[in-house]
Design a protein around this motif. Structure first.
Motif, PDB file in Angstrom:
ATOM      1  N   THR A 739       0.862  -1.164   0.147  1.00  0.00           N
ATOM      2  CA  THR A 739      -0.005   0.088  -0.085  1.00  0.00           C
ATOM      3  C   THR A 739       0.910   1.081  -0.001  1.00  0.00           C
ATOM      4  OG1 THR A 739      -1.877  -1.187   1.315  1.00  0.00           O
ATOM      5  CG2 THR A 739      -1.843   1.407   1.440  1.00  0.00           C
ATOM      6  N   ALA A 740       0.585   2.173  -1.010  1.00  0.00           N
ATOM      7  CA  ALA A 740       1.331   3.274  -0.831  1.00  0.00           C
ATOM      8  C   ALA A 740       0.504   4.611  -0.858  1.00  0.00           C
ATOM      9  CB  ALA A 740       1.907   3.530  -2.521  1.00  0.00           C
ATOM     10  N   ASN A 741       0.643   5.447   0.211  1.00  0.00           N
ATOM     11  CA  ASN A 741       0.011   6.570   0.661  1.00  0.00           C
ATOM     12  C   ASN A 741       0.514   7.644  -0.101  1.00  0.00           C
ATOM     13  OD1 ASN A 741      -1.857   5.184   2.593  1.00  0.00           O
ATOM     14  ND2 ASN A 741       0.076   4.700   3.526  1.00  0.00           N
ATOM     15  N   LEU A 742      -0.028   7.885  -1.268  1.00  0.00           N
ATOM     16  CA  LEU A 742       0.743   8.966  -2.135  1.00  0.00           C
ATOM     17  C   LEU A 742       0.350  10.552  -1.769  1.00  0.00           C
ATOM     18  CD1 LEU A 742      -0.290   7.423  -5.673  1.00  0.00           C
ATOM     19  CD2 LEU A 742       1.729   7.079  -4.152  1.00  0.00           C
ATOM     20  N   PHE A 743      -0.737  10.752  -1.071  1.00  0.00           N
ATOM     21  CA  PHE A 743      -1.093  12.052  -0.638  1.00  0.00           C
ATOM     22  C   PHE A 743      -1.966  11.823   0.530  1.00  0.00           C
ATOM     23  CE2 PHE A 743      -0.244  12.856  -5.286  1.00  0.00           C
ATOM     24  CZ  PHE A 743       0.626  14.052  -5.086  1.00  0.00           C
TER      25      PHE A 743
END
Length: 1012
Positions: A739-743
């Motif tokens: 999971t990548a929390n981009l913003f």
């Protein structure tokens, strides 16, 4: 005139002056705030959100953690936030330095692990938690189908008929761990193992779903858990004001397919070509000898039937759920009512479900409390009749001139029956009632020691009724057929659970759980069939009036299990975590000398991020290595497998019918025992770059020994086959979740998640023959050493023979071939001579793995102010299967021109094809099965869901906590080369009474969620 001009100019000057003054005032009302945001180690936090409390005025920190923000003179407070850190409020000053602390809830999230919970950061075994918000975004009555793509390693098998209204799926976890034994995972709902599924659970009642993935996690449930464990926790009341929630939605479903069937003129030509190919002179026959009078008239007038339009409709779903939650210091309650109704794509198929749930938690004293749960399900299923959507010829007439349904569309007696006719003349219903009640008293003996009693009872009964009238194609010869099938499942469970939890000091914690359990599962079935009905108005309810043959079957089984389990967990220095588990199960289903099975497992985890050499590494917030090893018994699938059994068999003696018994077809094996599945698992959990990227990686190697296999026995014995233990099977693979929390801004958030899995399945060993030599293959039961379970062994398709090629000397035409084609010609299927011996024999067959190379999902969540968007893709790569639409007669795949089917570019002398053979009315093309082995890989846009949550300023005016609207599209697009309604399941076998498939659908849903 001049006076007016002066007035206008004066007014303009005054307006400009007012603008200048107001601008100057506004400028004076602004002030600039400069600051720095740091983490707990003093390292700058780039990308942290800085917002004036109560406004949308904000900014983000730069690479050095610094920010500059112009704020109103009256502003007093800033809100500063960052992913994985606790949001902080600070007073506004000219220069601010803020330190954010890690949010303990991120890693200290409580995860259900069975017989208790653990902080996520302390997990030692492989346990995965489902993103429930994404799972429930797919509107379905089947909770299992919601889990597709949500957990790495989990494959949802839609199987036969599970896409129909009310159908259920099956989970296959980390590959198939047995050949003839049990392969299904188990469900544990609020601590109670369920026998026969979780149909009584409404998705709106679920609080969390976890998966126990490795042997260490699964060992607590022993011999039933070797194929994976799904833990479902339902919602409970909270100490708060009474909260009322409502969730309602409607959905419309349409057929999804990627193929065409032959239209009227195309099918007429297809039939001409099939008849022509069977003629000796290879000339077209006269149409009068090929078609009926009705068909000739329809061809001449270009009047044809689109059976898909006649037989399929748009499906519709209507769902409503109402939940009530509340509690005091002593009592908390959660209750819900839900209603679900689906009308299927095929007429007469529908499903209605009504659920009631009540969960009560009662504190009686400081040491004694009790929980009481009850779940009730009432459902009603109407199953579709055998409708020939694809295969019925379009050349006939669906209706007579007076508008009534034509029994025979071709107009000829004894030809194919109109599927609309059968739809009217058949009835197939099922009604069920489920009742689950659980009571769990809990006593806190001391600060560290707790005792809990768990007692549960499950009762599921169903009645299926089917009637085929004397006018239907299936019941005509018997003058009507009525069937009644009653089934009852009862389960009882009693567990005594003792838990000791001791924190010696900050550096030493340990937990011991001891369990003693007994359970009983009983199953009974009564099946009655009657034929011959002078009066058919009562349908299957008139089965007692049958004057023809009446048969009755009765089945009854009972399985009892006694278990003892111990689990010890130890945490040293919050760095080194240990878990040891041992469970013993004694089961009545096992053979006499193998009643008890034993399930040991151990696991170790190392929190590397807490070591001194990583403490100052700013890029790493969590890095935990896990290793586990365990050996679990895989319980026998069916009771009485090892015993001598007999089946009732009537016979005629001296002109009278007498009752007797005959041995079953299975030769008993008194030494039959369980399989043993041993699993080694290595996992890595990580959170890096200020929790910008989180995830886990798993590698496992699982070996199943003492496989439950079948082996044929000489017919002279009176038996067909026997079960025995032998051989070894391997499943190994890797899993990745990211999971990548981009913003993560106040008004804008964007994250991307993916999970990826692969599994390699292989039979390592089988058994030995009478002289001790190893057996490497068993063609009868499809066992092959070095090959996976379910492997396809067939001839290799090599194109279509063309004009001018030397067919006379082809290996297929060799008289020494297993199936010599002495009349081989252009347009026939060509197969490969794999061993190059000039003939086609069984040695030329090749192995084709049906299992996918990998499968996984990719999803993204975006939220902007009140709007939220979910986009979810699911992909399966490298899967292979036999397509019955291309090979089987009943599915129109035999290219004989008798049944309609999936349109393919078949060979004709005028238009030679290199992919599909020539049609032939006399027989299906030789080696058509080799041609039908097709790639079933696909990528699907599974879900797009757009929602809007009304702002609190609006909802507070109507005394509501939340109002949310959403629109969801499901199965919107599927990219695949596989011809069919779905690359996962084929539509029903058109001449079968079994429920063997249902078309997949694209659906659009509109829903609303309200919380008071």
């Amino acid at each position: 005139m001049m006076l007016k001009l002066i007035r206008k100019r004066t007014n303009l000057a005054l307006l400009m002056l007012a603008f200048v003054i107001s601008s100057f005032t506004a400028l004076q009302a602004q002030k600039t705030v400069i600051g720095t945001v740091l983490d707990e180690t003093g390292t700058p936090l780039p990308g942290a959100s800085v917002i004036v409390k109560g406004t949308s005025n904000g900014t983000s920190t730069d690479f050095d953690g610094k920010f500059t923000l112009n704020v109103n003179e009256n502003a007093t407070t800033l809100q500063i936030s960052f992913i994985g850190y606790v949001t902080k409020e600070v007073a506004i000053s000219e220069n601010i330095s803020v330190t954010l602390m890690p949010d303990a809830s991120v890693l200290d999230e409580v995860v259900v692990v069975g017989y208790g919970t653990q902080k996520k950061s302390d997990l030692v075994s492989a346990v995965a938690k489902t993103d429930l918000a994404k799972a429930v975004a797919t509107p379905t009555s089947d909770v299992t189908e919601m889990l597709r793509g949500r957990i790495s390693g989990l494959k949802v098998d839609v199987g036969s008929g599970s896409l129909r209204p009310g159908g259920t799926s099956e989970i296959i976890f980390r590959g198939q761990g047995s050949i003839e034994g049990n392969v299904s995972g188990i469900y544990v709902v609020d601590g109670v193992v369920r026998d026969g599924g979780i149909e009584d659970i409404s998705p709106d009642d679920i609080a969390s779903i976890e998966f126990l993935k490795d042997a260490s996690a699964q060992a607590i449930y022993g011999s039933r858990a070797a194929n994976g464990v799904v833990l479902v926790t339902t919602k409970r009341g909270k100490k708060d004001k009474v909260s009322i929630t409502y969730h309602g939605y409607v959905a419309s479903k349409t057929i999804e397919r990627n193929f065409d069937v032959y239209n009227g003129q195309e099918f007429a030509q297809y039939k001409r070509e099939a008849v022509r190919s069977a003629n000796v002179d290879d000339e077209y026959s006269d149409d009068a000898s090929v078609f009926s009078a009705v068909e000739l008239e329809n061809i001449a007038n270009n009047r044809f039937v689109n059976w898909e339009d006649e037989l399929l409709r748009n499906g519709f779903v209507n769902s409503h759920s109402l939940g009530i939650s509340g509690g005091t210091d002593f009592t908390s309650v959660y209750g819900s009512l839900s209603y679900f109704k689906e009308d299927g794509l095929i007429p007469t198929s529908s499903y209605t479900r009504k659920n009631l749930r009540l969960n009560v938690d009662q504190k009686i004293s400081d040491k004694f409390s009790v929980t009481f749960d009850i779940g009730i399900l009432n459902d009603d299923t109407e199953r579709a009749a055998n409708v020939n959507v694809i295969t019925t010829s379009p050349l006939g007439s669906a209706y007579n001139a007076d508008g009534s349904i034509a029994e025979f569309p071709s107009g000829e007696e004894g030809s194919a029956t109109n599927p609309l006719w059968n739809l009217r003349e058949q009835d197939h219903d099922e009604k069920g009632n489920d009742f689950v009640v659980t009571i769990m008293p809990k006593y806190q003996i001391s600060d560290n020691l707790q005792y809990q009693l768990k007692a549960s009872m499950t009762r599921k009964n169903s009645e299926r009724g089917q009637y085929l009238s004397s006018l239907s194609s299936g019941g005509e010869s018997d003058r009507g057929i009525a069937r009644i099938d009653n089934q009852l499942r009862e389960a009882f469970l009693v567990e005594n659970i003792l838990t000791y939890d001791k924190e010696i000091n900050d550096n030493n914690n340990f937990n011991i759980t001891l369990v003693q359990a007994i359970d009983e599962n009983k199953y009974s079935r009564t099946f009655t069939q009657g034929t011959g009905f002078p009066n058919e108005s009562l349908g299957y309810n008139g089965i007692t009036n049958a004057i023809g043959l009446i048969t009755t079957e009765r089945d009854k089984t009972k399985v009892r299990t006694a278990s003892f389990m111990g689990r010890a967990r130890y945490n040293l220095l919050d760095k080194y975590l240990f878990t040891v588990t041992y469970r013993a199960d004694g089961a009545s289903v096992n053979a006499k000398d193998f009643k008890w099975t034993y399930n040991p497992a151990a696991a170790f985890a190392w929190k590397l991020h807490n070591e001194s050499f990583l403490e100052n590494v700013d890029a790493i917030q969590e890095l935990k290595l896990r290793v586990s090893y365990g050996s679990l018994a895989n319980a026998l699938k069916s009771p009485y497998t090892s015993l001598f059994t007999a089946e009732g068999q009537n016979y005629v003696f001296d002109d009278d019918t007498a009752s007797g018994y005959a041995p079953s077809v299975v030769l008993p094996n008194l030494n039959l025992k369980h399989e043993t599945i041993t699993t080694f698992n290595v996992g890595l959990d990580f959170s890096i770059f200020k929790r910008f990227l989180t995830g886990s990686f798993e590698y496992y190697d699982s070996r199943t020994k003492d496989l439950l296999l079948r082996r044929g026995v000489p017919p002279i014995t009176g038996y067909d086959y026997t079960y025995f233990n032998a051989g070894e099977l391997q499943n190994k693979g890797m899993e990745l979740s990211l999971t990548a929390n981009l913003f993560n801004k106040k008004d804008f958030k964007w994250s991307v998640s993916t999970n990826w899995s692969n599994n390699k399945n292989k039979i390592i060993d089988l058994y030995k023959d009478g002289v001790g030599d190893p057996i490497l293959e068993d063609d009868r039961y499809n066992y092959f050493v070095g090959q996976p379970i379910g492997v396809i062994r067939t001839y290799q398709f090599d194109g279509i023979w063309q004009e001018g090629e030397d067919v006379a000397n082809a290996p297929q035409a060799n008289p020494e071939s297993t199936n010599p084609q002495t009349s081989l010609r252009a347009g026939d299927i060509r197969v490969s001579d794999v061993d190059n011996d000039g003939k086609i024999t069984e040695d030329d067959r090749v192995f084709i793995d049906t299992n996918p190379d990998w499968f996984g999902s990719l999803s993204t969540n975006i939220s902007y102010k009140g709007f939220d968007l979910l986009v979810d893709f699911y992909a399966v790569e490298g899967a292979t299967k036999v397509n019955p639409f291309i090979s089987e007669y009943n599915n129109g795949g035999s290219l004989r021109g008798i049944l309609n089917g999936v349109k393919v570019p078949y060979y004709t002398p005028e238009n030679p094809s290199t992919t599909y053979p020539r049609a032939n009315a006399d027989a299906a093309p030789t080696y058509i099965g080799a041609l039908a082995v097709k790639d079933a890989s696909y990528i699907r846009l599974r879900t797009i869901s757009l929602g809007y949550t009304m702002p609190e300023s609006w909802t507070s005016k109507v005394n509501m906590d939340q109002i949310r609207f959403y629109v969801t599209g499901t199965n919107l697009f599927t990219q695949t080369d596989y011809l069919g309604y779905s690359p996962e399941v084929n539509i029903r076998d058109t001449f079968s009474n079994a429920d063997t498939g249902y078309p997949d659908a694209t659906s659009f849903t509109f829903g609303v969620k309200v919380k008071l």
